[in-house]
Design an enzyme around this catalytic site. Sequence first.
Site, short mmCIF file in Angstrom:
data_model
loop_
_atom_site.label_atom_id
_atom_site.label_comp_id
_atom_site.label_asym_id
_atom_site.label_seq_id
_atom_site.Cartn_x
_atom_site.Cartn_y
_atom_site.Cartn_z
N LYS A 44 0.85 -1.19 0.00
CA LYS A 44 0.00 0.00 0.00
C LYS A 44 0.89 1.24 0.00
CE LYS A 44 -3.24 3.06 0.71
NZ LYS A 44 -4.14 3.48 -0.42
N ASN A 68 -13.55 4.70 -4.65
CA ASN A 68 -12.89 4.76 -3.36
C ASN A 68 -12.34 6.15 -3.10
OD1 ASN A 68 -9.71 4.98 -2.99
ND2 ASN A 68 -10.09 4.07 -5.00
N SER A 69 -12.42 6.53 -1.82
CA SER A 69 -11.72 7.72 -1.37
C SER A 69 -11.08 7.38 -0.02
CB SER A 69 -12.68 8.90 -1.25
OG SER A 69 -11.92 10.07 -0.98
N MET A 70 -10.16 6.40 -0.06
CA MET A 70 -9.56 5.86 1.16
C MET A 70 -8.80 6.94 1.93
SD MET A 70 -10.70 2.88 0.69
CE MET A 70 -9.96 1.88 1.97
N CYS A 129 -2.31 9.87 -6.29
CA CYS A 129 -3.36 9.63 -5.32
C CYS A 129 -4.40 10.75 -5.45
CB CYS A 129 -2.83 9.59 -3.89
SG CYS A 129 -4.18 9.32 -2.70
N THR A 271 -9.57 -3.80 -8.32
CA THR A 271 -10.96 -4.00 -7.89
C THR A 271 -11.34 -5.48 -7.83
OG1 THR A 271 -11.59 -1.83 -8.75
CG2 THR A 271 -13.35 -3.46 -8.48
#
Length: 310
Positions: A44, A68-70, A129, A271
């Site tokens: 990650k 996603n908006s981790m 990102c 995904t």
Amino acid sequence: IDLSVTWLGQTMPGCLYNASGVWCREADELEAVLASAAAAVISKSATLLPRDGNPEPRYCRTPLGSINSMGLPNRGFDYYLDYARRYRYGSGKPLFLSLSGLSLDDNCEMLRRLAEEGLPAVPEVNLSCPNVPGKPQLGYDFAATAEALDAFDAAYSGLYGVKLPPYFDPAHFAAMAEILNRHPRLAFVTCINSIGNGLVVDIDSEAVVIKPKDGLGGLGGDYVLPTALANVREFYRLLPGKDVVGCGGVKSGREAFMHILAGARAVQVGTCLYHEGPGAFSRIADELAMLMRVKGYRSLDAFRGRLRTL
Ligand SMILES: O=C(O)c1[nH]c(=O)[nH]c(=O)c1I
């Protein structure tokens, strides 16, 4: 049927591995990917210090993929560096460390510290990102990207790669390629990261599906396959001597085949891995091998980059 890939001065047993961010934040997740049919492992994206990331819900699956908006939740650089110290490089499966510092100094600090260790782990610096509020994607700022790559070259003396956002305009492909081609030790680009700032709406609740950024998040899955293939093919053409790693929309041997046909050296799965787990790698590899057998290809080199135009 030979699915092996020779690049970065080594040969890995296959062509599939995880996309950074998926099944790779914790050491046990990384170990599960390593133990699977994946041919490599990537961690990650790391910041210097640990981060909790954005408030939940911050990931949602949809019929066509994911949003996603981790917000860059991760254990911090030292955790992944420690994993890299203990990693079994003899497995023949390369370890990549994704770095996504909140500043150029942080990225250079992480690169310098990685260099000091002299480990075989290869950095993939994330320029894309889309989910840290207030932080624009570096990869969409050409001047900042040029400056960053010069700094990376000074901070790190080995081979490295970058994770690129999707581009949507030939002028942007050309501008980025001109910058990337200045850097001989930039050995690969990974195309693409999620398509940033999409919006998924639930018509029953009449609401967005993730909490951060009022519902805006990066898209993955079927939504992104044509864009991913375009970025792979354009950078494959524009970056002679560099490798392109394909990422985006891979859920079967078919999409893996498309990415390699477009020029991908290796292929990441995001995904699909999130939902199927590491068993996806053997399924996709088997499907790819079957497709190759039917078509009469015995290795990836037999068709890599051979996408025909009309
Ligand atoms: O929100 C995230 O953590 C994230 N999500 C993405 O879709 N791509 C990225 O590079 C990252 I750093």
